[in-house]
Design a protein around this motif. Structure first.
Motif, short mmCIF file in Angstrom:
data_model
loop_
_atom_site.label_atom_id
_atom_site.label_comp_id
_atom_site.label_asym_id
_atom_site.label_seq_id
_atom_site.Cartn_x
_atom_site.Cartn_y
_atom_site.Cartn_z
N GLY A 274 8.00 -1.83 -5.52
CA GLY A 274 8.00 -1.87 -4.06
C GLY A 274 6.96 -0.97 -3.41
N ARG A 275 7.43 -0.07 -2.54
CA ARG A 275 6.52 0.76 -1.76
C ARG A 275 5.67 1.67 -2.67
NH1 ARG A 275 8.55 2.26 4.01
NH2 ARG A 275 8.43 0.00 4.01
N GLY A 276 6.26 2.08 -3.80
CA GLY A 276 5.52 2.92 -4.76
C GLY A 276 4.24 2.24 -5.20
N LEU A 277 4.30 0.91 -5.41
CA LEU A 277 3.12 0.16 -5.84
C LEU A 277 2.03 0.22 -4.77
CD1 LEU A 277 4.61 -3.06 -7.46
CD2 LEU A 277 3.34 -1.24 -8.59
N LEU A 278 2.47 0.08 -3.52
CA LEU A 278 1.52 0.09 -2.41
C LEU A 278 0.81 1.44 -2.32
CD1 LEU A 278 0.62 -1.75 -0.03
CD2 LEU A 278 2.18 -0.43 1.39
N VAL A 279 1.60 2.52 -2.42
CA VAL A 279 1.04 3.87 -2.34
C VAL A 279 0.05 4.07 -3.48
CG1 VAL A 279 1.57 6.32 -2.55
CG2 VAL A 279 3.04 4.83 -1.17
#
Ligand SMILES: [Zn+2]
Length: 773
Positions: A274-279
């Protein structure tokens, strides 16, 4: 959103096109009219709508409005920028050629200057303070700095005192305010910040990880990972150009897409979601920009790379919107991109991947594993989308580029990722870094092999007219292929048939009707700016004089002439435009012997010729003065240089040119004079030793340069004069005065830039000619 990007681009074109299609006043008027129309449309739509909200607008009107706004925004941004450039004190000082002092911040690594003035370096910098004409300004003006060699160690990001002279930039150069020639040792006022030093360490580690491997692989790994192509062999660069792989050498969006793709695969493996991938992805982009330098091309690549990644992970629709946003934002930041070829290619390639890629992939995936379908679809889509623009820029269409990119693509990802890993790991464990670096160079070795083989293929590039009609036809052809293409590969049988067609098209070169003409004695090959001459001797055999600037063209010329054995190869002197095609002749033709100039200048060129001949086991000698050579009915004699000629000169290339081997050829009753790049002093000396020299055919010295002993040239009595010259060359060759003088002396002047390859045929009534165009 894709349409919005297009509209923004149109706005940029309006304001940035050469010559500024519209003046500022006309643009303002247009802006006002468009705004009024927009307001009218909106209010009418709002009145008709029941609810007074934007959502009640029909979709097409929202789109039209968004397009309008984007176009206007870019237009205004362009005008503001043009205004700023016009008011820039650095630009106005440059227009007077003023001597200035001040401070600048270095924004690229210093690079050695190519060519004769090889003792200096050039770099880009931003002038932050400038003093001239008794005034001091605080500015932010990008300049190109020409500096003495002592600037080679100035580090990117450092602030340096400047003292030098400003000059205007070339016409059409909009990314720079001025050129700046500095003198003296650099005085560094401030070292680069910690971030720059850290990336410098990583780049050094990257180079160290592959330093033990042979060139060009050890040079190409840093080029792939971080766009660091310092020290790349120009021949390899030329092979990459001929096969449409150059984008791999610069930092491109493709490289970044591959890096990010690999990063995300790794992250998913260790459980990031999720957001971890984006960061993580964003961190990857920032790290990449720092590693590859914040040059404009790198930032552009970063944006395009993110869009490409979006296409790979989220599919077409979102990626199209992403591309529209990316184009608009980039143009708002720098409206001059609208007319930059690099920008157009980068947007088209990304657009191709986003719009066409999925269709091709799905068609192929019906009978191929998905990963392989994707590996084929992505480069095919990018190539197809870029074809018309590449043709417009280069006048060539290359089928080989499609095949070369297909073959190279699987190795690009592993090479980039392993190279970067090698650099990172090498910081801690140098041995492990070298291990990873070694595997990266294996992958790069495959790409080098693809480029090398591809550049030698008969149809490496086919000339395509750059006239409007020809380009429209090509665009139409590309569009049809792009949309109908997936059907052609949607089953195993159709895919195989397409493969066969492609392979045949790449390997078989359609013959030029009537070429070569019967009884040809000399052919001046069209090799661009450079010399490659072929003298017929016996069937299948020839004497070759010079080999042009790159292997592909001379190789194709010899193939077309049916030459399999080169009994004698003469290299008149060691400039690149005469010797750099050597591998095509040494590699695939039996060469009996090589004659060269006695002056080993430039040293690099001479060294690589000697090394290549030794590696091929071909004997090499200085051309023997007054020596004669005979094969079949062809006889040739060395007229120049005489043994007493000095071997050194001013070091600007004149000495090398003037030591060109000059040959007098006698064949079928014709006398031909082949002059290399002989200059007026040599021409005068030749006139003294052979005052009565008269010939039928003249190879005009030095590509028709204006620097000639015209009295001697016209006094030779040649009826045919051939100028070997490249289209749109930077030297102004051939000089109109030389062409006019030869014509008024009764010679028919032929030029390889407009006539193509030129064949001289011996006839009853003297020489006649036939050309490929
Ligand atoms: Zn030359």
């Amino acid at each position: 959103m894709g349409l919005v990007g297009l509209a923004a681009w149109a706005g940029g074109l309006l304001v940035a096109a050469p010559g500024r299609l519209l003046g500022a006043g006309a643009v303002l008027l247009l802006v006002v009219l468009l705004l009024m129309w927009g307001a009218l449309v909106t209010t009418r739509a709002l009145r008709r709508g029941r609810r007074r909200s934007w959502t009640s607008l029909p979709a097409w009107r929202t789109t039209a409005l968004a397009c309008l706004l984007a176009m206007l925004a870019v237009l205004v941004a362009g005008l503001v920028r043009a205004d700023r450039v016009a008011g820039d004190p650095v630009a106005s000082l440059a227009s007077e050629g003023a001597a200035v002092t001040g401070r600048l911040v270095v924004s690229t690594d210093p690079r050695p200057m190519a060519g004769a003035r090889s003792d200096g370096v050039f770099l880009r910098a931003v002038v932050v303070e400038v003093s001239g004409r008794g005034t001091t300004w605080q500015v932010r003006s990008p300049v190109l700095v020409l500096a003495p060699a002592s600037w080679a160690d100035v580090r990117l990001g450092s602030t340096v005192a400047l003292a030098g002279r400003l000059q205007p930039t070339e016409e059409g150069e909009r990314s720079l305010a001025a050129m700046l020639s500095v003198h003296g040792e650099p005085v560094v006022l401030e070292q680069p910040g910690a971030w720059w030093r850290a990336t410098e360490v990583l780049r050094a580690s990257l180079r160290a990880a592959v330093a033990h491997r042979p060139a060009p692989e050890r040079v190409l790994v840093p080029a792939l990972v971080a766009g660091d192509d310092a020290g790349l062999d120009p021949r390899v660069a030329e092979e990459f150009r001929a096969t449409g792989l150059t984008h791999l050498l610069a930092v491109s969006g493709t490289n970044l897409t591959l890096l990010l793709g690999a990063l995300l695969v790794l992250a998913r493996l260790v459980g990031v979601r999720g957001r971890g991938l984006l960061v993580l992805g964003l961190a990857g982009v920032v790290g990449f920009v720092l590693l590859a330098r914040t040059e404009p091309s790198v930032l552009r690549a970063a944006v395009m790379g993110v869009v490409g990644l979006l296409a790979l992970t989220h599919g077409g629709g979102r990626a199209v919107r992403g591309l529209g946003v990316a184009v608009t934002v980039l143009l708002l930041v720098d409206p001059t991109l609208a007319t930059a070829p690099g920008f157009a290619l980068s947007v088209l390639a990304t657009g191709g991947i986003v719009l066409l890629g999925p269709r091709w992939r799905d068609a192929l995936a019906r009978w191929l594993p998905r990963w392989l379908a994707e590996a084929i679809a992505v480069p095919t889509a990018a190539q197809l989308a870029c074809t018309p623009v590449v043709a417009a820029l280069s006048g060539q269409v290359s089928l080989v580029a499609v095949v070369a990119n297909l073959l190279a693509a699987p190795a690009v990802g592993p090479a980039t990722v392993l190279g970067l890993l090698g650099g990172c790991v090498g910081l801690v464990w140098p041995w492990a870094g070298r291990l990873l670096g070694t595997v990266a160079t294996w992958c790069v070795g495959w790409i080098v092999e693809v480029a090398h083989r591809g550049a030698g293929l008969p149809t490496a590039a086919v000339d395509w007219s750059t006239s409007g009609a020809a380009l429209v036809a090509l665009t139409a052809l590309t569009v049809v292929l792009a949309w109908r293409g997936p059907r052609l590969v949607s089953t195993r049988a159709r895919g195989a048939a397409s493969c066969v067609v492609l392979v045949v098209a790449v390997l078989v070169r359609p013959p030029v009707p009537g070429w070569p003409p019967d009884g040809w004695v000399l052919v001046a090959c069209d090799v661009g700016q450079g010399d490659a001459l072929v003298l017929a001797t016996t069937p299948g055999h020839a004497v070759v004089v010079d080999v042009g600037p790159e292997p592909g063209a001379v190789g194709r010329c010899l193939d077309d002439l049916g030459v399999s054995t080169v009994d004698l190869l003469v290299l008149t002197h060691f400039h690149a435009d005469h010797v750099d095609g050597l591998s095509a002749v040494l590699g695939s033709h039996g060469v009996g012997e090589v004659w060269v100039s006695r002056v080993l200048d430039p040293a690099d060129g001479a060294r690589s010729v000697l090394a290549d001949a030794a590696a091929a086991g071909v004997p090499l000698h200085p051309a023997p003065y007054a020596g004669a050579w005979r094969s079949g009915a062809t006889r040739l004699q060395v007229l120049w240089p005489t043994p007493g000629e000095p071997g050194t000169g001013p070091g600007d290339g004149t000495a090398a040119n003037d030591a060109s081997v000059v040959l007098l050829v006698e064949v079928a009753g014709l006398r031909l004079l082949l002059t290399g790049d002989l200059e007026p002093p040599g021409q005068a000396a030749l006139a003294r030793t052979l005052p009565d020299l008269a010939v039928d055919v003249l190879k005009v010295p030095h590509h028709g340069s204006s620097y000639q002993d015209l009295g001697w040239l016209t006094g030779l009595g040649a009826r045919v004069a051939v100028v070997t010259v490249g289209e749109d060359n930077d030297y102004g060759h051939p000089a109109p005065s030389v062409v006019a003088a030869l014509e008024s002396a009764g010679a028919r002047v032929l030029r390889t830039d407009t006539d193509g390859s030129v064949a001289v045929v011996a006839g009853e009534a003297g020489p006649s000619v036939l050309t490929t165009r």
